[in-house]
Write a protein that holds these residues in place. Structure first.
Motif, PDB file in Angstrom:
ATOM      1  N   GLN A 199      11.771  69.384  40.538  1.00  0.00           N
ATOM      2  CA  GLN A 199      11.137  70.683  40.306  1.00  0.00           C
ATOM      3  C   GLN A 199      12.133  71.826  40.524  1.00  0.00           C
ATOM      4  OE1 GLN A 199       7.968  71.536  43.100  1.00  0.00           O
ATOM      5  NE2 GLN A 199       8.902  70.287  44.688  1.00  0.00           N
ATOM      6  N   LYS A 217       3.449  79.486  40.396  1.00  0.00           N
ATOM      7  CA  LYS A 217       3.565  78.609  39.231  1.00  0.00           C
ATOM      8  C   LYS A 217       2.905  79.238  38.012  1.00  0.00           C
ATOM      9  CE  LYS A 217       2.802  73.896  37.558  1.00  0.00           C
ATOM     10  NZ  LYS A 217       2.409  72.508  37.914  1.00  0.00           N
ATOM     11  N   ALA A 218       1.712  79.773  38.185  1.00  0.00           N
ATOM     12  CA  ALA A 218       1.023  80.405  37.065  1.00  0.00           C
ATOM     13  C   ALA A 218       1.819  81.604  36.551  1.00  0.00           C
ATOM     14  CB  ALA A 218      -0.373  80.844  37.481  1.00  0.00           C
ATOM     15  N   LEU A 252       4.839  80.312  34.543  1.00  0.00           N
ATOM     16  CA  LEU A 252       4.448  79.744  33.252  1.00  0.00           C
ATOM     17  C   LEU A 252       4.012  80.822  32.261  1.00  0.00           C
ATOM     18  CD1 LEU A 252       2.550  76.517  34.374  1.00  0.00           C
ATOM     19  CD2 LEU A 252       4.842  76.691  33.369  1.00  0.00           C
ATOM     20  N   PHE A 307       9.465  75.547  30.035  1.00  0.00           N
ATOM     21  CA  PHE A 307       8.029  75.644  30.293  1.00  0.00           C
ATOM     22  C   PHE A 307       7.441  74.258  30.590  1.00  0.00           C
ATOM     23  CE2 PHE A 307       3.600  75.474  29.067  1.00  0.00           C
ATOM     24  CZ  PHE A 307       3.063  76.649  29.555  1.00  0.00           C
ATOM     25  N   ILE A 308       7.765  73.284  29.746  1.00  0.00           N
ATOM     26  CA  ILE A 308       7.241  71.921  29.932  1.00  0.00           C
ATOM     27  C   ILE A 308       7.726  71.337  31.259  1.00  0.00           C
ATOM     28  CG2 ILE A 308       7.287  69.562  29.023  1.00  0.00           C
ATOM     29  CD1 ILE A 308       7.522  70.855  26.208  1.00  0.00           C
ATOM     30  N   ALA A 351       5.875  73.042  34.140  1.00  0.00           N
ATOM     31  CA  ALA A 351       4.464  72.647  34.130  1.00  0.00           C
ATOM     32  C   ALA A 351       4.271  71.241  34.695  1.00  0.00           C
ATOM     33  CB  ALA A 351       3.906  72.724  32.712  1.00  0.00           C
TER      34      ALA A 351
END
Length: 409
Positions: free
Chosen positions: A16, A80-81, A84, A181-182, A185
């Motif tokens: 991560q 995280k939100a 993204l 992004f992927i 996520a």
């Protein structure tokens, strides 16, 4: 740099952490990615230099204004939100830029890109520091490596893709940010995240602090010099996209090296205000030299690269000073500061292009030099209220934040 000694190799990190670091590389590539294609956009979309320079203005203006609300947003929806959403906006608007048929459309979509960039850069540092192994020192070293790579490689990639089409760099960003992004996520885990809601008015109220206000005003004028050098120089150079890419690759390498290594060495040996009062006049002299030798391509390239060396030190020291100037939360202080300084960056490119049209290519650099001198005067006049920035040594997280937020210009 005086980092805390990591307990393990900085290269042994959870996936991560690598996902966020990769996204940082791509995000900071976006700073110089557009530079090599500015003349091509002006030519193929039949845009004036002033219109073309608005690509920087719309991006920086929205980034700056959005900085006033990013801490409020991330404190409510989580890091995280926020990451993204920021990445998704960059992907969408970079793709829209690539598919545009007019300069006005590209200008508008660059504004949306700026919003995504603000959301991303405002939360990326805290994310990687919280997730990295080996302590904050290891995390910051990894960040500095990622950001330095992005700043340097951006113009080079822009030049390579720009040789094919001015749309190429925009498509490149969209693809790379989609991968980021992927990765985030799937890989980024935020279980147990603690949120402390930040009032919406906090960044605006922060500007009432005298030390922060002085630094923000100085940075506004300093950023005029920064973005005249970065955004206007491709026009008088007259190079191909690849030539411009190589020029600003060298600029980015110089900026990254002095930001990451030279600035911390200087701050351990002299007060921050002293460094600023030395480096700002040196940058002003470099800009004057750029104006004098603007018609000699190799000399202008030298001025650009040397300017990058000064900019790296100034970016880090100015933003690190913001961290130490008040007892405000780091995110609030940097949001207030960035919102003001980006106004200078937003105004500089079209003003420089207009001055070029009216008075010739030397005057924009003289204008930039005068603005940097004003920044030095602001620091000198406000030195008494800036006493706190000379009396404390930044920790590793502060130094990393200085590199992250400073280089986000």
């Amino acid at each position: 740099m005086a980092h805390a000694a990591p307990t393990s190799s900085i290269w042994r990190q959870p996936m991560q952490v690598w996902a966020v670091a990769f996204a940082c590389v791509v995000a900071f590539m976006g700073i110089g990615l557009v530079d090599p294609i500015l003349p091509a956009i002006a030519d193929q979309l039949q845009a004036s230099p002033v219109e073309t320079e608005m690509l920087f203005t719309s991006y920086l203006l929205v980034t700056g204004l959005a900085m006033l609300i990013t801490s409020w947003v991330s404190s409510r929806i989580g890091v995280k939100a926020t990451l993204l959403i920021g990445l998704a906006l960059i992907v969408v608007f970079a793709l829209a830029c690539a598919l545009s048929g007019s300069v006005d459309a590209v200008i508008g979509f660059r504004a949306g890109w700026g919003l995504g960039n603000a959301l991303f850069i405002s939360t990326a540092l805290a994310t990687i520091v919280g997730a990295a192994s080996g302590g904050s020192g290891a995390a910051i070293v990894l960040y500095e490596a990622a950001l330095g790579l992005g700043i340097a490689v951006g113009p080079l990639l822009g030049g390579l893709l720009g040789e094919v089409s001015w749309r190429g760099p925009f498509f490149g960003v969209a693809v790379l940010m989609s991968v980021a992004f992927i990765a985030i996520a799937v890989l980024l885990k935020t279980r147990g995240e603690k949120r402390a809601p930040v009032p919406l008015s906090a960044p605006i109220k922060a500007l009432g602090r005298p030390a922060l206000a002085v630094l923000a005003i100085a940075a506004l004028f300093y950023n005029i010099g920064f973005f005249v050098l970065l955004a206007f120089s491709p026009f008088p150079l007259g190079f191909s996209a690849m030539g411009l890419g190589l020029t600003f690759f060298a600029w980015g390498v110089g900026l990254a090296v002095t930001s990451v290594w030279v600035a911390p060495i200087l701050t351990r040996r002299m007060p921050r205000t002293t460094i600023l009062l030395i480096m700002l006049p040196l940058l002003a002299l470099d800009l004057v030299a750029a104006g004098v030798f603007v018609s000699t391509a190799w000399a202008l390239v030298v001025c650009i690269v040397v300017g990058g060396l000064f900019l790296g030190v100034l970016n880090t020291v100015l933003t690190e000073s913001v961290m130490e100037a008040t007892d405000l939360p780091r995110a609030v202080a940097s949001s207030s500061y960035s919102a003001v300084r980006f106004l200078g960056g937003a105004a500089a490119p079209p003003i420089a292009a207009l001055l070029w049209h009216l008075y010739g290519p030397t005057v924009p650099y003289v204008f930039a030099a005068a603005s940097v001198v004003i920044a030095a005067v602001v620091i000198a006049v406000g030195r008494r209220v800036l006493a706190p920035i000379d009396g404390r040594e930044a920790d590793a997280a502060d130094e990393g934040a200085a590199v992250l937020v400073g280089d986000a210009a």
